[in-house]
Structures are given as structure tokens and as C-alpha cells.
Design a protein around this motif. Sequence first.
Motif, short mmCIF file in Angstrom:
data_model
loop_
_atom_site.label_atom_id
_atom_site.label_comp_id
_atom_site.label_asym_id
_atom_site.label_seq_id
_atom_site.Cartn_x
_atom_site.Cartn_y
_atom_site.Cartn_z
N PHE A 71 87.30 77.44 -4.30
CA PHE A 71 87.95 76.85 -3.14
C PHE A 71 87.88 75.32 -3.22
O PHE A 71 88.87 74.63 -3.00
N VAL A 72 86.68 74.81 -3.55
CA VAL A 72 86.49 73.36 -3.66
C VAL A 72 87.37 72.79 -4.77
O VAL A 72 88.04 71.77 -4.58
N ARG A 73 87.42 73.45 -5.93
CA ARG A 73 88.23 72.96 -7.05
C ARG A 73 89.70 72.89 -6.65
O ARG A 73 90.41 71.94 -6.97
N HIS A 74 90.18 73.89 -5.90
CA HIS A 74 91.58 73.95 -5.48
C HIS A 74 91.89 72.87 -4.43
O HIS A 74 92.91 72.19 -4.51
N ARG A 75 91.00 72.71 -3.46
CA ARG A 75 91.26 71.82 -2.33
C ARG A 75 90.86 70.37 -2.60
O ARG A 75 91.49 69.45 -2.10
N TRP A 76 89.77 70.19 -3.34
CA TRP A 76 89.27 68.85 -3.67
C TRP A 76 89.04 68.76 -5.17
O TRP A 76 87.90 68.76 -5.65
N PRO A 77 90.11 68.68 -5.95
CA PRO A 77 90.00 68.74 -7.43
C PRO A 77 89.02 67.75 -8.07
O PRO A 77 88.38 68.12 -9.05
N PRO A 78 88.82 66.54 -7.55
CA PRO A 78 87.89 65.63 -8.24
C PRO A 78 86.41 66.00 -8.08
O PRO A 78 85.57 65.51 -8.83
N VAL A 79 86.08 66.83 -7.08
CA VAL A 79 84.68 67.17 -6.82
C VAL A 79 84.14 68.06 -7.94
O VAL A 79 84.72 69.09 -8.27
N LYS A 80 83.01 67.65 -8.50
CA LYS A 80 82.36 68.42 -9.58
C LYS A 80 81.54 69.55 -8.97
O LYS A 80 81.13 69.47 -7.81
N ILE A 81 81.27 70.59 -9.78
CA ILE A 81 80.59 71.77 -9.26
C ILE A 81 79.49 72.23 -10.20
O ILE A 81 79.70 72.36 -11.41
N ILE A 82 78.31 72.48 -9.61
CA ILE A 82 77.22 73.15 -10.31
C ILE A 82 76.84 74.35 -9.44
O ILE A 82 76.58 74.19 -8.25
N ARG A 87 69.70 85.63 -9.46
CA ARG A 87 70.07 87.04 -9.66
C ARG A 87 71.27 87.20 -10.58
O ARG A 87 71.26 87.99 -11.49
N ALA A 88 72.31 86.45 -10.29
CA ALA A 88 73.55 86.60 -11.07
C ALA A 88 73.42 85.86 -12.39
O ALA A 88 72.81 84.81 -12.47
N ARG A 89 73.98 86.43 -13.41
CA ARG A 89 74.09 85.74 -14.69
C ARG A 89 75.58 85.58 -14.95
O ARG A 89 76.26 86.54 -15.30
N ILE A 90 76.06 84.39 -14.71
CA ILE A 90 77.49 84.17 -14.93
C ILE A 90 77.65 83.15 -16.05
O ILE A 90 76.72 82.44 -16.38
N SER A 91 78.83 83.11 -16.58
CA SER A 91 79.09 82.12 -17.62
C SER A 91 79.88 80.98 -17.00
O SER A 91 80.42 81.12 -15.90
N ASN A 92 79.96 79.87 -17.71
CA ASN A 92 80.75 78.76 -17.21
C ASN A 92 82.22 79.14 -17.05
O ASN A 92 82.95 78.53 -16.29
N ASP A 93 82.66 80.21 -17.77
CA ASP A 93 84.04 80.68 -17.66
C ASP A 93 84.33 81.29 -16.29
O ASP A 93 85.48 81.38 -15.88
N ASP A 94 83.28 81.77 -15.59
CA ASP A 94 83.47 82.34 -14.25
C ASP A 94 83.69 81.26 -13.20
O ASP A 94 84.18 81.53 -12.12
N LEU A 95 83.32 80.04 -13.55
CA LEU A 95 83.46 78.91 -12.63
C LEU A 95 84.78 78.19 -12.88
O LEU A 95 85.40 78.36 -13.92
N PRO A 96 85.20 77.37 -11.92
CA PRO A 96 86.40 76.57 -12.16
C PRO A 96 86.17 75.65 -13.36
O PRO A 96 85.03 75.36 -13.71
N GLU A 97 87.25 75.20 -13.95
CA GLU A 97 87.16 74.33 -15.13
C GLU A 97 86.23 73.15 -14.87
O GLU A 97 86.31 72.51 -13.82
N GLY A 98 85.32 72.92 -15.81
CA GLY A 98 84.37 71.81 -15.67
C GLY A 98 83.13 72.15 -14.88
O GLY A 98 82.21 71.35 -14.80
#
Length: 120
Positions: A71-82, A87-98
Motif C-alpha cells: 500500500f505504501v509503495r503504491h501510494r507513496w512511491p519514494p518511501v523505502k520499506i523494511i 514467524r514469517a519467512r518471506i523473501s525480498n520478492d514478496d515485498l514491493p520493489e526495493g
Amino acid sequence: MDKPPVILIVEDEPLVRMSTADTISEAGFDVIQARNADEAIAVLELRPDIHLVFTDIHMPGSMDGLRLAHFVRHRWPPVKIIATSGRARISNDDLPEGGRFLPKPYATHEVIGAIRELVG
């Protein structure tokens, strides 16, 4: 002097949120805290100076941290995300680009290093 980057921490566990906020603040960043995705979105709507969202994945409320990240990537594209989770083991591919994933428990230097890498 330039203002330090502003980091929004989204974490439903108060002790984890406060501890992480202290760590990031001590590294020289401005920190804002939110308990869930709804609070985080309200903050983002009021604060155009947010540089990065550091969010837990498992949270109560209208959306989890993964949905918040997209949602953040779509609405505020410049905001970075960590995103983080114990519990969950996700890959960086599950997250928005970057986006980045840090598994819990994370070391202080991992968090600070990732933030510095993403916001400069």
C-alpha cells in the motif's frame, strides 16, 4: 544542517516498538511510532517527510505489514520499506520493489545498516 531522515516504526508489541525506536533514534534518525497499519497510514497522510517505514509483518488490524508495504509503495512511491517478522519467512520478492526483509531477532547493526543503505 540537513534534518535527519524520518523513520516510521510500525509494531504492535509496545516493548519491541519502543526498543527499536530508541535504537534507531540513537543512530541519528528521527523516529515516529505506530501500533498498526491504520495508524501508520494516518501518520503518512499527515507527514510528507517520512523516508522509510520499518514494519512488523504480523499485526492486528485492517492489514498486515506485507499489505501495508505494498500500500505504501503504491501510494507513496519514494518511501523505502523494511519488513520484519519472527514467524514469517518471506523473501525480498514478496515485498514491493526495493523492499527489504529482516528476520527477528535482528541485531542493532543489521537494522541501522539496512536503514542507512536505503535512505543514504
